[in-house]
Structure formats: structure tokens, C-alpha cells
Design an enzyme around this catalytic site. Structure first.
Site, PDB file in Angstrom:
ATOM      1  N   ASP A  41      27.828 -18.376  18.937  1.00 36.56           N
ATOM      2  CA  ASP A  41      26.561 -17.879  18.265  1.00 36.56           C
ATOM      3  C   ASP A  41      26.740 -16.393  18.471  1.00 36.56           C
ATOM      4  OD1 ASP A  41      25.664 -20.399  17.457  1.00 36.56           O
ATOM      5  OD2 ASP A  41      24.481 -20.584  19.232  1.00 36.56           O
ATOM      6  N   HIS A 123      32.456  -3.775   2.473  1.00 38.71           N
ATOM      7  CA  HIS A 123      32.321  -2.215   2.283  1.00 38.71           C
ATOM      8  C   HIS A 123      31.096  -1.672   3.224  1.00 38.71           C
ATOM      9  CE1 HIS A 123      28.809  -1.452  -0.397  1.00 38.71           C
ATOM     10  NE2 HIS A 123      28.968  -2.809  -0.822  1.00 38.71           N
ATOM     11  N   ASP A 135      22.710  -3.510   1.851  1.00 39.03           N
ATOM     12  CA  ASP A 135      24.099  -3.325   0.732  1.00 39.03           C
ATOM     13  C   ASP A 135      25.028  -2.023   1.168  1.00 39.03           C
ATOM     14  OD1 ASP A 135      25.928  -3.243  -1.305  1.00 39.03           O
ATOM     15  OD2 ASP A 135      24.541  -2.617  -2.698  1.00 39.03           O
ATOM     16  N   GLU A 169      33.363   1.427  -2.471  1.00 39.30           N
ATOM     17  CA  GLU A 169      33.059   0.304  -3.372  1.00 39.30           C
ATOM     18  C   GLU A 169      32.154   0.457  -4.227  1.00 39.30           C
ATOM     19  OE1 GLU A 169      31.137  -3.569  -4.316  1.00 39.30           O
ATOM     20  OE2 GLU A 169      30.296  -1.783  -3.269  1.00 39.30           O
ATOM     21  N   ASP A 198      29.344  -9.040   1.427  1.00 43.95           N
ATOM     22  CA  ASP A 198      28.679  -8.015   0.883  1.00 43.95           C
ATOM     23  C   ASP A 198      27.236  -8.300   0.491  1.00 43.95           C
ATOM     24  OD1 ASP A 198      27.911  -5.932  -0.796  1.00 43.95           O
ATOM     25  OD2 ASP A 198      29.282  -5.852  -2.198  1.00 43.95           O
TER      26      ASP A 198
END
Length: 315
Positions: A41, A123, A135, A169, A198
Site C-alpha cells: 500500500d 506529465h 493536472d 504536455e 494524467d
């Protein structure tokens, strides 16, 4: 000795031989095909600590970690330092985009058959409008902590393990394409698989699995099934993330995604919780994509899924 006694003794002897043979066969089979080690884990606290560091880097560098900005190079340096200390062989690959220098970070774990390389990538750059914590700090931190777990376990994989963090990216998978373009045909043929991550901690999360390769799709879907988590095929990001760079040259690809600016349906909210009619990530490509823009449970679950896939595929 009576005839019936001789028959009983012969039967007992034959049964004993059969039992011994079966025992030897079972032992030989167990030695020849050991069960793969279970993945550990991954502490979500460690992944969140990495996200805190990426947030701090953005805060100190104009609020972002975008290509060509100082926050991006500082992000590369942060990850490289942790990987070097853990015993990885790291390489920073430079490329140019629009006259600005960009960077990829590639880390190899020693050992394993390099003609069968399993690679995980994400990315590392954000857009210029925000720090890019979901993101794609989430995917970057997730695979970083899986890599560090590989080192902590001193894993001895049968296949070679490689990790990559891509630049630019957000400008069209520029960094990952530069990496793939730098590989000779013979080196591309050595890839067993490339797995892309991503956005894995979206605040209104879904559980999407890439369906580009049935073998890799099954590894993830089977694992989520053991956790009683429904999954769907990933379509929102098709061709929009770094797996496309690898798929375009024939490398098998897979991966995970927790959703971006599409809205969650009522059926998805029933399966996954969260809010129907709202985006999976309302802060997608915005300044509010901070450490507050993360669902901890999705981040934890998806990072554990990454670890499971790499342990299984590299064994």
C-alpha cells in the site's frame, strides 16, 4: 500370505507411489511458477506531501509550473533529488519548444530484462494559469511514490522498470514525443508496456481505465473489481495525453484517469459518489487547481492501483 492380502498390499504400495509423485510434482510446480509478490500500500500522506512541495514550488515561482517557467525546472529538480537518493539512475533529457528549453526526467531501476521494459509516466508541467496540482501533480506524485516503494522493497523485477516525467504536455505532448523520437526502432521494440497517469485525484472523481490494450486494461479492471469499484472505459482523454506518443509508434499502452472538465452523469454519481451534473474537476486548467483540489480517496486508490499494476506486469 493370502491372495487377497497380496492384492491389498500391492494397492497400498501403488497408492503410496502415486502420492509421492503428486507431492514431487506439486513441489516442482511451486518452484517453477512462484506467485508474484503483492504490491505494498502506498501511503497517501506521502503522495500529498509531494503535492505540498509542488504547490510550494508554484507559489515561489509566479503561481505555476509551466513549460519554460522556473517552477517547472524546480519541479524536475525536486523529483530527481528524491529518485537519486533512492538509488535510481536518472537522466534529464532536454528538448526545445517554441524557442524555449524543456525537460523530461527518466529514472531506471537497476536490473530486470531490458528487452521487456515496463514504463510508467506522467506529465509534470502545469498550464500557465495555475499550479497544476491535480493536472498533473497527482499523476506525477503518484508514480514518484510508487518508484520510491520499489526502492524501499528492493524489488527484483523480472522485467526492467522505468519511470518518466514529461515536459510541455500542455502544448501537445511535446516532451513525450521528444523522448519517443529519440529512441531507435530497436529500443522501441524493447517496451513491454507504457502506462500513463494524467489526473488521478479529481475532486469529483471517476474511475476510468484506458482500453487501448486488452492485457493492460484487464490488469487494472481486475484490481478495481476486487475493491468493488466500478470502472468505465476512458474516452475523455483519448489522444490528449502522453500515452498517444507511445501508442503512435506501436508500444502497448494503458493507464488511469479520474476525469477533467466533462460532467458526471447521474449513473456515474450512483456508482462513484460525488455530484451529478458537475465536472469531475471544476478547476481544470485554472488557478484553483491547488492542493485543495484533490480527492484524497481517489488519490490513494489510484496510486495503489498503479503499484499493483507495476508489480504484476514486471514480475
Amino acid at each position: 500370505m493370502t491372495r487377497s492380502a497380496r492384492i491389498r498390499r500391492a494397492a497400498l504400495a501403488a497408492g503410496a507411489c502415486t502420492a509421492v509423485a503428486a507431492t514431487l510434482f506439486t513441489a516442482a510446480g511451486a518452484q517453477a511458477d512462484p506467485a508474484p509478490l503483492a504490491a505494498p500500500d502506498i501511503p497517501v500522506s506521502a503522495v500529498k506531501a509531494d503535492l505540498d512541495q509542488l504547490q510550494s514550488i508554484a507559489d515561489a515561482n509566479g503561481g505555476n509550473r509551466a513549460h519554460g517557467q522556473p517552477g517547472y525546472k524546480a519541479s524536475i529538480d525536486y523529483l530527481k533529488g528524491k529518485l537519486d537518493e533512492a538509488g535510481f539512475t536518472t537522466q534529464v533529457q532536454e528538448f526545445d519548444h517554441n524557442g524555449t528549453k524543456g525537460y523530461n526526467l527518466v529514472a531506471d531501476w537497476p536490473g530486470g530484462d531490458e528487452s521487456k521494459t515496463v514504463m510508467a509516466g506522467a506529465h509534470l508541467d502545469s498550464v500557465e494559469d495555475g499550479p497544476g496540482i491535480n493536472d498533473n501533480g497527482s499523476g506525477s506524485a503518484g508514480i514518484l511514490e510508487v518508484a520510491l516503494a520499489v526502492a524501499k522493497a528492493d524489488l527484483k523485477p523480472a522485467k526492467h522498470l522505468r519511470f518518466g516525467w514529461w515536459g510541455a504536455e500542455e502544448y501537445g505532448m511535446v516532451g513525450s514525443r521528444a523522448y519517443v523520437d529519440s529512441l531507435a526502432e530497436a529500443d522501441r521494440a524493447k517496451f513491454d508496456s507504457y502506462l500513463n497517469f494524467d489526473m488521478i485525484g479529481s475532486p469529483n472523481p471517476g474511475y476510468f481505465v484506458y482500453d487501448d490494450d486488452p492485457r493492460l486494461e484487464k490488469v487494472f479492471k481486475d484490481w478495481y473489481a476486487t475493491k468493488n469499484i466500478a470502472t468505465e472505459i476512458e474516452t475523455e482523454g483519448d489522444g490528449r495525453s502522453d500515452h498517444a506518443s507511445f501508442k503512435d509508434v506501436g508500444i502497448p499502452v494503458g493507464g488511469l484517469f479520474s476525469g477533467a472538465d466533462y460532467k458526471k452523469t447521474a449513473e456515474q454519481a450512483k456508482n462513484w459518489g460525488g455530484t451529478a451534473g458537475e465536472p469531475f474537476d471544476a478547476c481544470y486548467h485554472q488557478s484553483c487547481d491547488t492542493t485543495k483540489n484533490i480527492d484524497e480517496k481517489a488519490l490513494e486508490t489510484n496510486t495503489d492501483a498503479i503499484a499493483h499494476a507495476l508489480w504484476e506486469l514486471s514480475s
